[in-house]
Write a protein that holds these residues in place. Structure first.
Motif, PDB file in Angstrom:
ATOM      1  N   ALA A 146      26.111  72.081  13.942  1.00 59.86           N
ATOM      2  CA  ALA A 146      25.349  73.201  14.488  1.00 59.86           C
ATOM      3  C   ALA A 146      25.987  73.584  15.815  1.00 59.86           C
ATOM      4  N   ALA A 147      25.606  74.751  16.313  1.00 59.90           N
ATOM      5  CA  ALA A 147      26.157  75.215  17.583  1.00 59.90           C
ATOM      6  C   ALA A 147      25.833  74.216  18.694  1.00 59.90           C
ATOM      7  N   GLU A 148      26.723  74.067  19.622  1.00 56.93           N
ATOM      8  CA  GLU A 148      26.572  73.209  20.809  1.00 56.93           C
ATOM      9  C   GLU A 148      26.525  71.718  20.459  1.00 56.93           C
ATOM     10  N   ARG A 149      27.059  71.360  19.309  1.00 57.29           N
ATOM     11  CA  ARG A 149      27.014  69.960  18.889  1.00 57.29           C
ATOM     12  C   ARG A 149      28.413  69.422  18.545  1.00 57.29           C
ATOM     13  N   VAL A 150      29.451  70.049  19.070  1.00 56.48           N
ATOM     14  CA  VAL A 150      30.815  69.627  18.715  1.00 56.48           C
ATOM     15  C   VAL A 150      31.053  68.160  19.077  1.00 56.48           C
ATOM     16  N   ALA A 151      30.652  67.755  20.271  1.00 52.05           N
ATOM     17  CA  ALA A 151      30.917  66.373  20.705  1.00 52.05           C
ATOM     18  C   ALA A 151      30.170  65.380  19.826  1.00 52.05           C
ATOM     19  N   MET A 152      28.873  65.639  19.600  1.00 48.28           N
ATOM     20  CA  MET A 152      28.088  64.666  18.847  1.00 48.28           C
ATOM     21  C   MET A 152      28.466  64.669  17.372  1.00 48.28           C
ATOM     22  N   ALA A 153      28.765  65.855  16.821  1.00 44.85           N
ATOM     23  CA  ALA A 153      29.150  65.907  15.408  1.00 44.85           C
ATOM     24  C   ALA A 153      30.424  65.089  15.177  1.00 44.85           C
ATOM     25  N   THR A 154      31.400  65.247  16.053  1.00 46.40           N
ATOM     26  CA  THR A 154      32.667  64.536  15.827  1.00 46.40           C
ATOM     27  C   THR A 154      32.545  63.054  16.175  1.00 46.40           C
ATOM     28  N   ALA A 155      31.777  62.723  17.224  1.00 42.89           N
ATOM     29  CA  ALA A 155      31.585  61.297  17.552  1.00 42.89           C
ATOM     30  C   ALA A 155      30.831  60.606  16.410  1.00 42.89           C
ATOM     31  N   ASN A 156      29.789  61.259  15.893  1.00 39.18           N
ATOM     32  CA  ASN A 156      29.027  60.646  14.792  1.00 39.18           C
ATOM     33  C   ASN A 156      29.871  60.504  13.538  1.00 39.18           C
ATOM     34  N   GLY A 157      30.730  61.498  13.285  1.00 36.33           N
ATOM     35  CA  GLY A 157      31.627  61.389  12.139  1.00 36.33           C
ATOM     36  C   GLY A 157      32.595  60.231  12.306  1.00 36.33           C
TER      37      GLY A 157
END
Ligand SMILES: NC(=O)c1ccc[n+]([C@@H]2O[C@H](COP(=O)([O-])OP(=O)(O)OC[C@H]3O[C@@H](n4cnc5c(N)ncnc54)[C@H](OP(=O)(O)O)[C@@H]3O)[C@@H](O)[C@H]2O)c1
Length: 244
Positions: A146-157
């Motif tokens: 989702a928007a504004e979640r680049v850091a968390m999306a990639t860290a969680n992945g």
């Protein structure tokens, strides 16, 4: 592999936490629920974090032993390993969200996010002496960006792939990741009066028609700790939110 076996039905297929040591890193709602359920299952629980007041309060609330660790600091991890000696189970729930629009995302925030979830846990795996399991925490946003979640999306992945890589290297110690959906763990309290509406809208959109409780996730953490055949896996406990 350590951990006494417990009878489930007619099969002996699950490792009991009775008498084991469980290290829980983090002081959020899911960490405290994991500490509480682990203690109820007979474990000696250690809660570790970087804020002494929060660790002391969490330890007092759950009957755990309080410890200090900053997972972004290699020396802090090494010192914890030295003080603890061998532990049976480790659960890392540290997270440093960096939920900002892309133009405002900076290197330091990205590093903090990856320190808490990826680099820190890799160093924990390398420094701590773990007998039975390591459980990491990912998050559904990796599978539903989702928007504004680049850091968390990639860290969680990255957490999901870290679990696989560590499972191979640390074998027979089992390594898994748990990926929560939206959980009312305290981390959404910053929404203030908007929190109730946010949780209601999320519940309505989730196939499970609810948001998660800290205990839903703690239950999954105990499963990851005690199921002797589960390793290199990401367990999605997200109410189906990643596919809705
Ligand atoms: N709650 C949700 O809706 C949700 C959704 C998806 C995924 N998750 C994941 O589930 C896990 C637990 O979530 P939660 O909501 O219960 O926790 P949380 O409230 O986000 O708490 C995060 C914890 O991490 C600690 N921490 C951050 N950086 C650290 C560091 N460098 N060293 C040591 N501790 C550090 C924080 O300590 P301080 O308070 O001292 O900073 C805090 O205790 C996290 O991985 C989170 O990303 C949660």
């Amino acid at each position: 592999m350590r951990g006494r076996q417990r009878k489930v039905g007619t099969a002996v297929n699950s490792q009991s936490l009775e008498g084991s040591t469980v290290l829980v890193i983090g002081t959020g709602g899911i960490a405290l629920a994991t500490a509480r359920l682990s203690a109820a299952a007979g474990a000696r629980v250690v809660i570790a974090g970087r804020s002494p007041d929060k660790v002391a309060a969490g330890a007092a609330a759950t009957g755990a032993v309080a410890e200090h660790v900053d997972v972004s600091d290699e020396a802090s991890i090494a010192a914890l390993a030295e003080r603890l000696g061998s532990v049976d189970h480790v659960v890392n729930l540290a997270a440093a969200p960096a939920n900002v629009a892309l133009p405002r995302l900076d290197h330091a925030a990205l590093v903090r996010a990856f320190d808490a979830k990826v680099f820190g846990p890799a160093l924990l795996a390398s420094r701590l002496s773990i007998t039975t399991s390591l459980t990491l925490f990912s998050g559904f946003i990796a599978w539903r960006p989702a928007a504004e979640r680049v850091a968390m999306a990639t860290a969680n992945g990255a957490v999901a792939f870290l679990a696989q890589a560590l499972a191979v290297e640390l074998a027979p110690v089992r390594v898994n990741a748990i990926s929560p959906g939206i959980v009312d763990s305290g981390s959404w309290d910053g929404l203030g009066q908007g929190k109730a509406g946010f949780l209601e809208r999320t519940a309505a959109a989730n196939p499970a028609r609810r948001t998660g409780s800290p205990e839903d996730l703690a239950d999954a953490a105990l499963f990851a700790m005690t199921n002797p055949f589960m390793t290199a896996t990401t367990l999605h406990v997200d109410g189906g939110g990643r596919v809705a």
